[in-house]
Design an enzyme around this catalytic site. Structure first.
Site, PDB file in Angstrom:
ATOM      1  N   TYR A 158       0.849  -1.192   0.000  1.00  0.00           N
ATOM      2  CA  TYR A 158       0.000   0.000   0.000  1.00  0.00           C
ATOM      3  C   TYR A 158       0.879   1.234   0.000  1.00  0.00           C
ATOM      4  O   TYR A 158       1.646   1.453   0.933  1.00  0.00           O
ATOM      5  CB  TYR A 158      -0.912  -0.045   1.225  1.00  0.00           C
ATOM      6  CG  TYR A 158      -1.935   1.049   1.353  1.00  0.00           C
ATOM      7  CD1 TYR A 158      -2.248   1.910   0.302  1.00  0.00           C
ATOM      8  CD2 TYR A 158      -2.622   1.222   2.556  1.00  0.00           C
ATOM      9  CE1 TYR A 158      -3.206   2.902   0.443  1.00  0.00           C
ATOM     10  CE2 TYR A 158      -3.587   2.205   2.711  1.00  0.00           C
ATOM     11  CZ  TYR A 158      -3.873   3.036   1.654  1.00  0.00           C
ATOM     12  OH  TYR A 158      -4.817   4.016   1.799  1.00  0.00           O
ATOM     13  N   LYS A 186      -1.742  -1.429  -3.839  1.00  0.00           N
ATOM     14  CA  LYS A 186      -2.811  -0.448  -3.708  1.00  0.00           C
ATOM     15  C   LYS A 186      -2.142   0.913  -3.798  1.00  0.00           C
ATOM     16  O   LYS A 186      -1.329   1.275  -2.942  1.00  0.00           O
ATOM     17  CB  LYS A 186      -3.548  -0.604  -2.372  1.00  0.00           C
ATOM     18  CG  LYS A 186      -4.622   0.466  -2.151  1.00  0.00           C
ATOM     19  CD  LYS A 186      -5.235   0.390  -0.761  1.00  0.00           C
ATOM     20  CE  LYS A 186      -6.217   1.528  -0.540  1.00  0.00           C
ATOM     21  NZ  LYS A 186      -6.766   1.547   0.842  1.00  0.00           N
TER      22      LYS A 186
END
Length: 340
Positions: A158, A186
């Site tokens: 992320y 992400k």
């Protein structure tokens, strides 16, 4: 010279990462709130119920728990494990998966959370860059590898520098992709250029971490979304992916534009507070937020309700969101080229 040793060989798992990531995580994923009761205690029954609702047919493939929207900064390790178990119970009813956020500012703590998540039944891990400490890129890569080594679960990294204070640079992502369990990113910094390079060289799967960029991310090859608005329009996000996959570009654009007021409205306040307010209006579990977050004011709730009424099917939004006023439609749709 490479910043990493020749520790991993590219193999079929890495080469087919988009397919592997889609199988591991799905395409439409909601970063789920952590429901609390009126006294601010973890609501496990509510967590189970919400996970089941979010992963029902035609909605989300998976949910992320214990992430930013799940207020992970203010839940204990024990609550995190209980949340995973409850969400797993709910999502399993529809074949949905549970991805556990395990990133912290400490590598040792992140490894501990990863192992506990695996024991609690998580299907995958979300690992954010270590926040506050701002390590160099070599330290950041070693952190990601160490957490990925801790279990056999697939990993999504992320990248959100506005929260962590450090960006995962393109070279670091390229190196991280060589770990056989790191399948996806992400991305929440809007670097479509860097992501295009990574996807071209590694086939690592990308997920939009910014709802307002969901369609642009699909256009450059992203696999799907990790969304906040998926709490209330998971069905429409699924339809957006389907429009894109089947080349229905005008319909995808119309739906993206239709959802834009919700993308903006959900983030006028912190996403967790807005999502919980929206869920409350739908009669779903959410409850209050924990400090340092605060619940929406009545004025903020009224503004959000207005946006929800125009977009969310259960609150009066159009059953077919692509049938929106002409002013929202691209020219080719107005000319009658949108397939119904």
């Amino acid at each position: 010279m490479s910043m990493v040793p020749d520790r991993f060989d590219t193999d079929s798992t890495t080469a087919n990462a988009p397919n592997a990531a889609s199988a591991a995580f799905g395409r439409v994923i909601t970063a789920m709130v952590t429901p609390f009761d009126h006294a601010g205690r973890l609501d496990e029954r509510g967590t189970e119920r919400l996970a089941a609702w979010l992963t029902r047919d035609g909605w989300n493939d998976s949910v992320v728990v214990n992430g930013t929207t799940g207020e992970s900064i203010s839940t204990t390790d024990r609550e995190k494990s209980r949340t995973i178990r409850a969400a797993k119970q709910g999502a399993a009813a529809h074949g949905g998966k549970v991805i556990a956020g395990v990133g912290t500012g400490s590598t040792a703590h992140s490894i501990k959370l990863a192992k506990e998540a695996a024991s609690a039944g998580a299907d995958g891990l979300l690992v954010v860059a270590p926040y506050y400490s701002c390590p160099g890129q070599t330290g950041l890569l070693k952190h990601l590898w160490a957490v990925a080594d801790a279990t056999k679960l697939p990993v999504m990294i992320y990248d959100i520098p506005k929260r962590t204070g450090i960006a995962i640079e393109t070279e670091t992502v390229l190196a991280a992709a060589r770990h056989p369990r790191i399948l996806a990113v992400k991305e929440a910094k809007g670097d479509l250029e860097g992501a295009t390079e990574v996807m071209g060289q590694t086939h690592l799967a990308y997920y939009s971490g910014d709802d307002s960029l969901n369609l642009p991310w699909l256009s450059v090859g992203a696999t799907g979304f990790v969304s906040v608005v998926g709490h209330v329009v998971g069905d429409q996000l699924t339809q957006l992916v389907q429009h894109h996959v089947h080349g229905r570009n005008a319909e995808a654009l119309a739906l993206h534009r239709h959802l834009m007021p919700l993308f903006r409205g959900m983030f006028r306040a912190p996403g967790a507070a807005s999502a919980k307010a929206a869920l409350g209006d739908l009669g779903l579990p959410g409850g209050p937020v924990r400090m340092p977050l605060v619940d929406l004011t009545e004025e903020q709730r009224r503004d959000l309700r207005h946006v929800l009424a125009g977009t969310v099917t259960e609150m009066g939004g159009p059953v077919d969101p692509t049938r929106v006023p002409t002013g929202w439609l691209p020219a080719e749709a107005v000319a009658g080229q949108v397939r119904r």
